[in-house]
Design a protein around this motif. Structure first.
Motif, PDB file in Angstrom:
ATOM      1  N   ILE A 190      21.712 -15.296  27.565  1.00  0.00           N
ATOM      2  CA  ILE A 190      23.092 -14.882  27.775  1.00  0.00           C
ATOM      3  C   ILE A 190      23.665 -14.605  26.389  1.00  0.00           C
ATOM      4  CG2 ILE A 190      25.345 -15.462  28.733  1.00  0.00           C
ATOM      5  CD1 ILE A 190      23.890 -17.519  30.533  1.00  0.00           C
ATOM      6  N   ALA A 191      23.992 -13.347  26.134  1.00  0.00           N
ATOM      7  CA  ALA A 191      24.491 -12.922  24.828  1.00  0.00           C
ATOM      8  C   ALA A 191      25.927 -13.402  24.614  1.00  0.00           C
ATOM      9  CB  ALA A 191      24.427 -11.400  24.715  1.00  0.00           C
ATOM     10  N   ARG A 192      26.358 -13.326  23.369  1.00  0.00           N
ATOM     11  CA  ARG A 192      27.722 -13.743  23.006  1.00  0.00           C
ATOM     12  C   ARG A 192      28.788 -13.012  23.817  1.00  0.00           C
ATOM     13  NH1 ARG A 192      27.372 -17.004  18.880  1.00  0.00           N
ATOM     14  NH2 ARG A 192      25.774 -16.759  17.320  1.00  0.00           N
ATOM     15  N   ASP A 193      28.517 -11.783  24.211  1.00  0.00           N
ATOM     16  CA  ASP A 193      29.510 -11.012  24.964  1.00  0.00           C
ATOM     17  C   ASP A 193      29.440 -11.273  26.467  1.00  0.00           C
ATOM     18  OD1 ASP A 193      27.245  -9.638  25.835  1.00  0.00           O
ATOM     19  OD2 ASP A 193      27.901  -7.689  25.087  1.00  0.00           O
ATOM     20  N   GLY A 194      28.574 -12.207  26.890  1.00  0.00           N
ATOM     21  CA  GLY A 194      28.471 -12.562  28.298  1.00  0.00           C
ATOM     22  C   GLY A 194      27.432 -11.770  29.074  1.00  0.00           C
ATOM     23  N   THR A 195      26.747 -10.844  28.424  1.00  0.00           N
ATOM     24  CA  THR A 195      25.709 -10.062  29.098  1.00  0.00           C
ATOM     25  C   THR A 195      24.469 -10.922  29.297  1.00  0.00           C
ATOM     26  OG1 THR A 195      26.536  -8.040  28.068  1.00  0.00           O
ATOM     27  CG2 THR A 195      24.306  -7.959  28.999  1.00  0.00           C
ATOM     28  N   TRP A 196      23.917 -10.872  30.497  1.00  0.00           N
ATOM     29  CA  TRP A 196      22.700 -11.610  30.823  1.00  0.00           C
ATOM     30  C   TRP A 196      21.508 -10.676  30.647  1.00  0.00           C
ATOM     31  CZ3 TRP A 196      22.270 -16.355  34.072  1.00  0.00           C
ATOM     32  CH2 TRP A 196      23.463 -17.070  34.117  1.00  0.00           C
ATOM     33  N   TYR A 197      20.468 -11.183  30.002  1.00  0.00           N
ATOM     34  CA  TYR A 197      19.253 -10.407  29.735  1.00  0.00           C
ATOM     35  C   TYR A 197      18.043 -11.121  30.322  1.00  0.00           C
ATOM     36  CZ  TYR A 197      21.823  -7.730  26.226  1.00  0.00           C
ATOM     37  OH  TYR A 197      22.720  -6.923  25.589  1.00  0.00           O
ATOM     38  N   HIS A 198      17.066 -10.336  30.768  1.00  0.00           N
ATOM     39  CA  HIS A 198      15.756 -10.856  31.165  1.00  0.00           C
ATOM     40  C   HIS A 198      14.705 -10.032  30.446  1.00  0.00           C
ATOM     41  CE1 HIS A 198      12.165 -11.309  33.827  1.00  0.00           C
ATOM     42  NE2 HIS A 198      12.491 -12.565  33.606  1.00  0.00           N
ATOM     43  N   GLN A 199      13.847 -10.709  29.717  1.00  0.00           N
ATOM     44  CA  GLN A 199      12.792 -10.069  28.930  1.00  0.00           C
ATOM     45  C   GLN A 199      13.341  -8.938  28.062  1.00  0.00           C
ATOM     46  OE1 GLN A 199       9.813  -9.049  31.896  1.00  0.00           O
ATOM     47  NE2 GLN A 199       8.919 -11.103  31.753  1.00  0.00           N
ATOM     48  N   GLY A 200      14.522  -9.174  27.469  1.00  0.00           N
ATOM     49  CA  GLY A 200      15.123  -8.227  26.539  1.00  0.00           C
ATOM     50  C   GLY A 200      15.957  -7.125  27.156  1.00  0.00           C
ATOM     51  N   SER A 201      15.939  -6.991  28.476  1.00  0.00           N
ATOM     52  CA  SER A 201      16.722  -5.941  29.136  1.00  0.00           C
ATOM     53  C   SER A 201      17.917  -6.552  29.863  1.00  0.00           C
ATOM     54  CB  SER A 201      15.866  -5.191  30.162  1.00  0.00           C
ATOM     55  OG  SER A 201      14.806  -4.537  29.511  1.00  0.00           O
ATOM     56  N   PRO A 202      19.069  -5.881  29.798  1.00  0.00           N
ATOM     57  CA  PRO A 202      20.234  -6.406  30.511  1.00  0.00           C
ATOM     58  C   PRO A 202      19.983  -6.440  32.017  1.00  0.00           C
ATOM     59  CG  PRO A 202      20.834  -4.487  29.168  1.00  0.00           C
ATOM     60  CD  PRO A 202      19.349  -4.644  29.088  1.00  0.00           C
TER      61      PRO A 202
END
Length: 186
Positions: A44-56
């Motif tokens: 979970i990036a600082r901006d709240g975006t969730w990623y799996h294996q590097g992809s949002p």
């Protein structure tokens, strides 16, 4: 069964928001104690975006679903947990972001509620306090969501909170919500 879309904060009263927040039934992740199975390869990036294996993760319903099985561990780490497995997840700042705010009343009678990037509605009160952390790049406000999980309050909402604090002229500066006072000093 697909998860329903999040409710529209603008069309709800704070009483309705409090009722919806109280009715929210989440999985009992604090009661589950499965064996640790490894890394989820999620972040979970600082901006709240969730990623799996590097992809949002592009499906908001998937993010909402994962957010319901997120847990903060006693060591401060984060895991996704089910009754049968527990997987680490990297959280760069806070697992949620407060992206919308609603306010009713004024001064000590004010009530605030926030919509998170996952669609969850959270009233600010003694059970869901707002805290401010001082950092080199300025204050970072956080809202307690549940069980050690917090939401970073988006910068535009922080400015709205600062305007409320200035208008209310409290010493120290801060905001009231749900009968609780939240000082803006870290």
């Amino acid at each position: 069964m697909p998860m329903p879309p999040p409710p529209d904060l603008a069309n709800l009263s704070l009483a309705q928001i409090a009722q919806l927040a109280g009715e929210k039934s989440l999985p009992p992740v604090s009661q589950w104690d499965p064996r640790h199975c490894g890394n989820s390869e999620m972040r979970i990036a600082r901006d709240g975006t969730w990623y799996h294996q590097g992809s949002p993760i592009g499906r908001p319903a998937m993010v909402r679903l994962f957010s319901t099985i997120l847990r903060r561990e006693p060591d401060g780490g984060y895991v996704l947990v089910t009754p049968v497995e527990k997987l680490d997840i990297v959280v760069e700042d806070a697992p949620f972001t407060a992206v919308e705010m609603k306010t009713e009343g004024s001064g000590r009678e004010r009530n605030l509620a926030f919509r998170l990037n996952t669609g969850e509605l959270v009233p600010a009160d003694a059970d869901h306090p707002i805290r401010f952390e001082a950092r080199e790049d300025g204050p970072h406000p956080y809202l307690s969501v549940r069980d050690g999980l917090e939401a970073l309050i988006a910068r535009p909402l922080y400015y709205d909170l600062a305007e409320i604090a200035i208008a209310d002229d409290e010493t120290p500066p801060g905001v009231w919500s749900g009968g609780a006072f939240f000082a803006m000093a870290a």
